[in-house]
Write a protein that holds these residues in place. Structure first.
Motif, short mmCIF file in Angstrom:
data_model
loop_
_atom_site.label_atom_id
_atom_site.label_comp_id
_atom_site.label_asym_id
_atom_site.label_seq_id
_atom_site.Cartn_x
_atom_site.Cartn_y
_atom_site.Cartn_z
N UNK A 199 34.59 48.33 53.58
CA UNK A 199 34.02 48.05 52.27
C UNK A 199 35.05 47.99 51.16
N UNK A 200 35.97 48.95 51.14
CA UNK A 200 36.99 48.97 50.09
C UNK A 200 37.90 47.75 50.18
N UNK A 201 38.41 47.46 51.37
CA UNK A 201 39.34 46.34 51.54
C UNK A 201 38.67 45.01 51.17
N UNK A 202 37.46 44.80 51.68
CA UNK A 202 36.75 43.54 51.41
C UNK A 202 36.36 43.45 49.94
N UNK A 203 35.88 44.57 49.38
CA UNK A 203 35.43 44.56 48.00
C UNK A 203 36.55 44.28 47.01
N UNK A 204 37.65 45.01 47.12
CA UNK A 204 38.76 44.83 46.18
C UNK A 204 39.43 43.47 46.36
N UNK A 205 39.67 43.10 47.61
CA UNK A 205 40.28 41.79 47.87
C UNK A 205 39.36 40.67 47.37
N UNK A 206 38.07 40.77 47.69
CA UNK A 206 37.12 39.74 47.26
C UNK A 206 37.01 39.66 45.76
N UNK A 207 36.95 40.82 45.08
CA UNK A 207 36.88 40.82 43.62
C UNK A 207 38.11 40.22 42.98
N UNK A 208 39.28 40.50 43.56
CA UNK A 208 40.54 39.95 43.04
C UNK A 208 40.58 38.43 43.24
N UNK A 209 40.20 37.99 44.41
CA UNK A 209 40.23 36.55 44.71
C UNK A 209 39.25 35.79 43.82
#
Length: 478
Positions: A320-330
Motif C-alpha cells: 500500500x505505501x509503495x503503490x500509494x506514494x509512487x502513484x500519488x507522485x506520478x
C-alpha cells in the motif's frame, strides 16, 4: 500584450535551494543518528522480551506505574513513553510542519502539491489495502489506520546502514513526506481514537495553549516559563480524553518559524535544533524500547500471514505505501505537466516509496490505540508492524543498492567545492566571482605544474648527458 507562457516543464525532485539544502542536511543528520538508536532500542526490546530469563523483568518494568494519581497521571512506564515522550516527537513534527509552511517547500502551492498528494495517497492506499484484506477474511476493521504512518527516523537508519548516497532532493522529499504524514497521523489519532471527552480538562488545555500563544507573541523568553506551561497543557490534554500528543503538535505549530531582519535563525528553528536531539535520541528510542517488545516465534510470525488483521497491516505497509506514494507522485507530475529531474528515473521514486513502508513508531502507537484492551491482538499487530517494516526495508535496500553507483556520482557532484569557499559549486555556476576564483586557482595549479615539469626535464637532461660525457679520453682508440 501578455507575456508568452513558458513551455519549459517544471521539474520535480530538482535541486534544492542552498538554505533548504542546509536545513535538510542538518535535520537528516540528527534523524539518522536517532534512527540508529531507534533500531538499537527495537532490537534490545525484542531480545529483552523474548529471552526467557529476561521476559518477566521486561513485563515488570513496562507495567510499573509511576505518577500522581490525584492528577490522573498514575501511568505505566510504557504509557508514559507513548503519551509523554511521543509528545516531544510530535512537538518537533509541529515545528517542522510550520517551517515547511512558512519557509520551506510547502509555502509554494505548486511545490507543496507533490509531497501533500503523495502523503495522502500513501495513507489512503494502505488503509484501503488493510480494509479490503480484513473484510475479505472476516477480520476487524479497527486497525485500518495502523499501516498509514511512515517512520522517518527508521527509514534514515536503513539508509545509514546500507550506505547509500541518496541525492538530497530525494532525501528532502522523504523528510517532507514524513512531516505531512505525521500531521495526518495526529489528526487520525485525535479524531478516531478519542475517548469520552472531559470538557473541563479540554477547556483548561485550550486556555493553556492560548496563554502559550500570547506569551510567544509578546516576546516573553525563558524555558522556565514555557516548560512548566507545556507540562500543564499536556496533562490537561491527556485528561480531556484526546490523545496527549496533540498538545505537542499544537504548541509546535504556534512557534514563529520565519526569520526577521538580523536573525540567523527563527525562534522555531532554534528550539527545533535544541529539542530534536532529545526527540530523536531519547524520546523515540525509549518509546520503541517499551513498545516493540513482543513475543516472536516461528509460529507467531506464521500467524501474521493467516490472520486478516495482521496480513492487512503487512500488505498495507509493503504494498500500500509503495503503490500509494509512487502513484500519488506520478499522478501529480502527470496532471501538473511536470517532468522528472534529468538525473533521476521513476525507479528511484519507487525505491523511496518502498522505503516509506517502514511505519515503525507511529504504527505501533496507532496499533495500541486501535486494539486497546485486547492484549493478544495488540501483540499480534505489533509483530505485523515489525515484520512489514522489515520487509519494506529489505525491498527498499535491494532497489536502492541497484542504483547506488549513480547516486554516488550525483552526491559527489552535489558536494564538489573546488574553490573551497564552503558552498557547493553547483550553487555558484551563475556567479562571475566564482569563475574568477576558479581561474586564479587553475593558474596557480598550472604554474606549479610548469615548475615541476621544468625540474623533471632538467633532471632527465642531466641523466642523459652522463653516458656521453663520462671520461676525458673517450676519443682514444680501443
Amino acid at each position: 500584450m501578455t507575456a508568452p507562457r513558458s513551455t519549459t516543464p517544471r521539474k520535480v525532485f530538482g535541486r534544492l535551494s542552498l538554505p533548504e539544502r542546509t536545513y535538510v542536511a542538518d535535520a537528516l543528520r540528527t534523524e539518522t543518528v536517532g534512527g540508529v538508536l531507534l533500531l538499537a532500542a527495537a532490537v534490545t526490546a525484542l531480545l529483552w522480551a523474548n529471552i526467557p530469563a529476561l521476559h518477566d523483568s521486561y513485563e515488570s518494568v513496562s507495567h510499573f506505574h509511576i505518577g500522581p494519581a490525584a492528577l490522573g497521571l498514575d501511568l505505566s512506564v510504557a504509557h508514559w513513553a507513548a503519551d509523554g515522550l511521543l509528545a516531544i516527537f510530535f512537538f518537533v513534527a509541529g515545528i517542522e510542519l510550520k517551517r515547511e509552511l512558512v519557509a520551506g517547500d510547502l509555502r509554494d502551492p505548486k511545490a507543496a502539491a507533490l509531497p501533500v498528494v503523495a502523503a495522502l495517497c500513501g495513507m489512503a492506499v494502505p488503509a484501503l489495502v488493510y480494509t479490503v484484506t480484513a473484510a475479505a477474511g472476516g477480520g476487524s476493521l479497527d486497525g485500518w489506520a495502523v499501516p498509514t504512518a511512515t517512520d522517518i527516523a527508521f527509514a534514515l537508519a536503513v539508509l545509514a546502514v546500507i550506505g547509500t548516497s541518496l541525492p538530497s532532493a530525494l532525501r528532502a522529499f522523504l523528510l517532507t513526506l514524513a512531516v505531512v504524514d505525521d500531521l495526518f497521523a495526529i489528526l487520525i489519532i485525535a479524531v478516531f481514537f478519542t475517548a469520552d471527552l472531559n470538557f473541563a480538562a479540554l477547556g483548561g488545555s485550550v486556555a493553556g495553549l492560548l496563554l502559550f500563544w500570547v506569551l510567544l507573541r509578546k516576546g516573553v523568553r525563558g524555558w522556565y516559563v514555557y516548560v512548566p506551561l507545556a507540562l500543564v497543557v499536556w496533562a490537561l490534554m491527556y485528561n480531556s480524553g484526546i490523545h496527549a500528543t496533540v498538545a505537542g503538535v499544537a504548541m509546535g505549530l504556534m512557534l514563529r518559524c520565519h526569520r526577521r531582519e538580523g536573525e540567523d535563525r527563527s525562534p522555531g528553528e532554534r528550539i527545533e535544533h535544541l529539542v530534536r536531539p532529545l526527540s530523536a535520541g531519547l524520546a523515540v528510542p525509549l518509546f520503541a524500547l517499551f513498545s516493540a517488545g513482543v513475543a516472536i516465534s516461528g509460529g507467531a510470525l506464521a500467524d501474521v500471514f493467516t490472520r486478516p488483521e495482521t496480513l492487512g497491516v503487512v500488505l498495507g505497509l509493503v504494498v500500500g505505501k509503495a503503490v500509494g506514494i509512487f502513484g500519488g507522485t506520478w499522478l501529480t507530475a502527470r496532471f501538473t505537466r511536470a517532468s522528472l529531474s534529468d538525473d533521476l528515473a521513476w525507479a528511484d521514486v519507487f525505491a523511496v516509496s518502498s522505503l516509506a513502508g517502514i511505519g515503525f513508531t507511529v504504527s505501533l502507537l496507532i496499533g495500541e490505540l486501535a486494539f486497546e484492551g485486547d492484549q493478544n491482538m495488540t501483540g499480534q499487530v505489533k509483530a505485523a508492524v515489525l515484520l512489514g517494516s522489515l520487509i519494506a526495508a529489505t525491498l527498499a535496500t535491494v532497489l536502492l543498492k541497484i542504483r547506488n553507483a549513480k547516486y554516488r556520482r550525483l552526491w559527489a557532484d552535489e558536494e564538489r567545492d573546488e574553490d573551497a569557499d564552503g558552498i557547493p559549486d553547483v550553487y555558484e555556476e551563475d556567479d562571475p566571482a566564482y569563475h574568477l576564483r576558479l581561474a586564479a586557482l587553475y593558474d596557480r595549479k598550472a604554474a606549479e605544474h610548469r615548475r615541476i615539469a621544468r625540474e623533471k626535464a632538467a633532471e632527465r637532461h642531466g641523466l642523459a648527458e652522463v653516458p656521453g660525457g663520462a671520461g676525458e679520453d673517450h676519443h682514444r682508440p680501443a
